[in-house]
Design an enzyme around this catalytic site. Structure first.
Site, PDB file in Angstrom:
ATOM      1  N   GLU A  73       4.104   8.273   8.611  1.00 47.10           N
ATOM      2  CA  GLU A  73       4.039   7.417   9.799  1.00 47.10           C
ATOM      3  C   GLU A  73       5.417   6.883  10.177  1.00 47.10           C
ATOM      4  O   GLU A  73       6.380   7.025   9.420  1.00 47.10           O
ATOM      5  CB  GLU A  73       3.083   6.249   9.548  1.00 47.10           C
ATOM      6  N   HIS A  80       0.302   5.757   1.046  1.00 44.08           N
ATOM      7  CA  HIS A  80      -0.568   6.818   1.545  1.00 44.08           C
ATOM      8  C   HIS A  80      -0.235   8.128   0.835  1.00 44.08           C
ATOM      9  O   HIS A  80       0.938   8.426   0.592  1.00 44.08           O
ATOM     10  CB  HIS A  80      -0.399   7.007   3.053  1.00 44.08           C
ATOM     11  N   HIS A 116       4.804   0.347   0.951  1.00 42.35           N
ATOM     12  CA  HIS A 116       5.211  -0.439   2.115  1.00 42.35           C
ATOM     13  C   HIS A 116       4.188  -1.536   2.413  1.00 42.35           C
ATOM     14  O   HIS A 116       3.045  -1.479   1.968  1.00 42.35           O
ATOM     15  CB  HIS A 116       5.352   0.457   3.355  1.00 42.35           C
ATOM     16  N   GLN A 141       0.824  -1.204   0.000  1.00 38.89           N
ATOM     17  CA  GLN A 141       0.000   0.000   0.000  1.00 38.89           C
ATOM     18  C   GLN A 141       0.855   1.250   0.000  1.00 38.89           C
ATOM     19  O   GLN A 141       2.073   1.209   0.153  1.00 38.89           O
ATOM     20  CB  GLN A 141      -0.924  -0.009   1.225  1.00 38.89           C
ATOM     21  N   ARG A 179      -4.612   0.698  -1.453  1.00 38.27           N
ATOM     22  CA  ARG A 179      -4.185  -0.694  -1.475  1.00 38.27           C
ATOM     23  C   ARG A 179      -3.787  -1.065  -2.905  1.00 38.27           C
ATOM     24  O   ARG A 179      -4.579  -0.947  -3.827  1.00 38.27           O
ATOM     25  CB  ARG A 179      -5.323  -1.579  -0.959  1.00 38.27           C
TER      26      ARG A 179
END
Length: 325
Positions: free
Chosen positions: A120, A103, A178, A101, A198
Site C-alpha cells: 500500500e 500485511h 506500521h 499491524q 494486528r
C-alpha cells in the site's frame, strides 16, 4: 462507449474513527457515530463499489469488469487479474492511533487466505500538529528480538516513528510493520486485500469492554525485519507537472499539482487510471466532451479505453494518478 466512472462511497465506522470524513471531506456518514475509513473504489468481496451516476448508475464494479473486461481495465491487467479488480482506494481518518499491524505478501496470503497480499501507499491530506506514524523499525531487528519485544510490551522502543505533514507520501510494501497515528487524514492506495495481522492495539477496549483480536503468531513470519535508511517516500513536487512518487509491481502513483488546464494522453498505457483528488477541485473532460467534476475526497476511474482526458482545475488542485504497470 465507456466513460469515466465515479462510485458510491462505502463508509466504515472504526473504534479509532473520527469526524474529518465529514468536516474536511464533506461526506455525510450518518447514521454512523464516526467514520474511520471510506472505501472509494473497491473490488473486495462484500464491499463491491457501485457506480454513482451516469448511464451505468447502479451497476457494480464486478458487473462492469465481467462485461467490459479489458476495455475497462486493460488487456494485460485483465490477463493478470481476470475478474478481480486489483486496486482498493480509501480515505482514512485516525482520531486515535490505529493498531500496530502488518500485511502478508502475495505468497503468504495465497497460502493462508487464498487472497492477494497487501502492498500500500499513503498520501497525507492533513495532520494535526505533532501527528506521527510508524513505518518499519528504527534499527536492525532479529525475529527473536521482535518476539521478545512483543512479549515484554516494549515493541514501541524498536519502531520507527515519523512526524508527518500534508503532502507526505509513504510507500509500505507487504511485510512492513506500521500504524497510522492520531490526528492524520490520508488517502490510501493498495492491493485488493483486506488481510491485516494486528500485533498490538494499545490495550483499548470497545463499548462492550472487549479487546480486539490480535494476530501476533501469524505476524511473525509475515514481517520484513530489515532496517531501511529512509521510510518517507521522497518525490520532487513540481507545479503543473506529473511527478512520480511510487512505482511498484502493483501500482504506479504520480502526484499532479496544477493551476492550469492540462491534457493527459494515456495511449501508451494498457491499464485503467484512477484519479484521486486530494486538494482543491477540478473537472475531468474526455475527448468526446463527457465531464466529471471532482473535489477533495472524490475519485474517478478512467477506463483503459479512455486514452485522453483534459484536467480543468478550479484554482490550485492536487490529484493522485494511479495505474497498474
Amino acid at each position: 462507449m465507456l466513460h469515466p466512472l465515479t462510485f458510491e462511497t462505502i463508509f466504515k465506522d472504526k473504534i479509532w474513527g473520527g469526524q474529518k470524513i465529514k468536516t474536511v471531506l464533506g461526506k455525510d456518514f450518518a447514521p454512523l457515530p464516526n467514520c474511520g475509513e471510506t472505501w472509494e473504489i473497491s473490488g473486495v468481496s462484500g464491499n463491491i463499489s457501485v457506480v454513482a451516476e451516469g448511464p451505468l448508475k447502479g451497476k457494480s464494479l464486478q458487473e462492469l469488469l465481467e462485461h467490459y473486461k479489458d476495455e475497462l481495465v486493460g488487456k494485460h491487467v485483465y490477463e493478470r487479474f481476470g475478474n478481480e479488480f486489483p486496486l482498493l482506494v480509501k480515505f482514512i481518518d485516525a482520531n486515535d492511533d490505529l493498531s500496530i499491524q502488518v500485511h502478508p505478501n502475495d505468497e503468504l496470503a495465497k497460502k493462508r487466505h487464498n487472497s492477494f497480499g497487501k502492498t500500500e501507499m499513503w498520501y497525507i491530506l492533513a495532520a494535526d500538529e505533532g501527528a506521527t506514524l510508524n513505518s518499519g523499525f528504527n534499527r536492525e531487528v532479529t525475529k527473536d528480538e521482535y518476539v521478545k519485544a512483543v512479549a515484554d510490551n516494549t515493541l514501541m522502543d524498536i519502531l520507527n516513528i515519523e512526524p508527518v505533514s500534508a503532502g507526505d507520501v509513504f510507500f509500505l510494501p507487504a511485510g512492513r510493520v506500521h500504524y497510522i497515528g492520531k490526528g492524520i487524514l490520508l488517502a490510501e492506495i493498495q492491493q485488493t486485500s483486506d488481510i491485516t495481522y494486528r500485533i498490538y492495539d494499545f490495550d483499548r477496549t470497545d463499548d462492550k469492554g472487549q479487546k480486539r483480536e490480535l494476530h501476533t503468531e501469524l505476524a511473525v513470519d509475515a514481517i520484513d525485519y530489515t532496517h531501511y535508511d529512509q521510510y518517507k517516500t521522497p518525490y520532487d513536487s513540481q507545479p503543473n507537472q506529473s511527478v512520480n512518487a511510487v512505482t511498484s509491481d502493483y501500482f504506479v502513483t504520480n502526484v499532479l499539482k496544477f493551476d492550469q488546464e492540462v491534457m493527459h494522453d494515456y495511449t501508451h498505457l494498457d491499464s485503467f487510471v484512477i484519479l484521486v483528488c486530494v486538494d482543491g477541485s477540478l473537472t475531468v473532460e474526455t475527448g468526446d466532451g463527457y465531464r466529471i467534476p471532482l473535489k477533495t475526497g472524490q475519485c474517478a476511474l478512467l477506463p483503459a479505453s479512455t486514452t485522453q482526458v483534459t484536467l480543468l482545475p478550479n484554482g490550485n488542485m492536487t490529484v493522485l494518478e494511479s495505474y497498474v504497470p
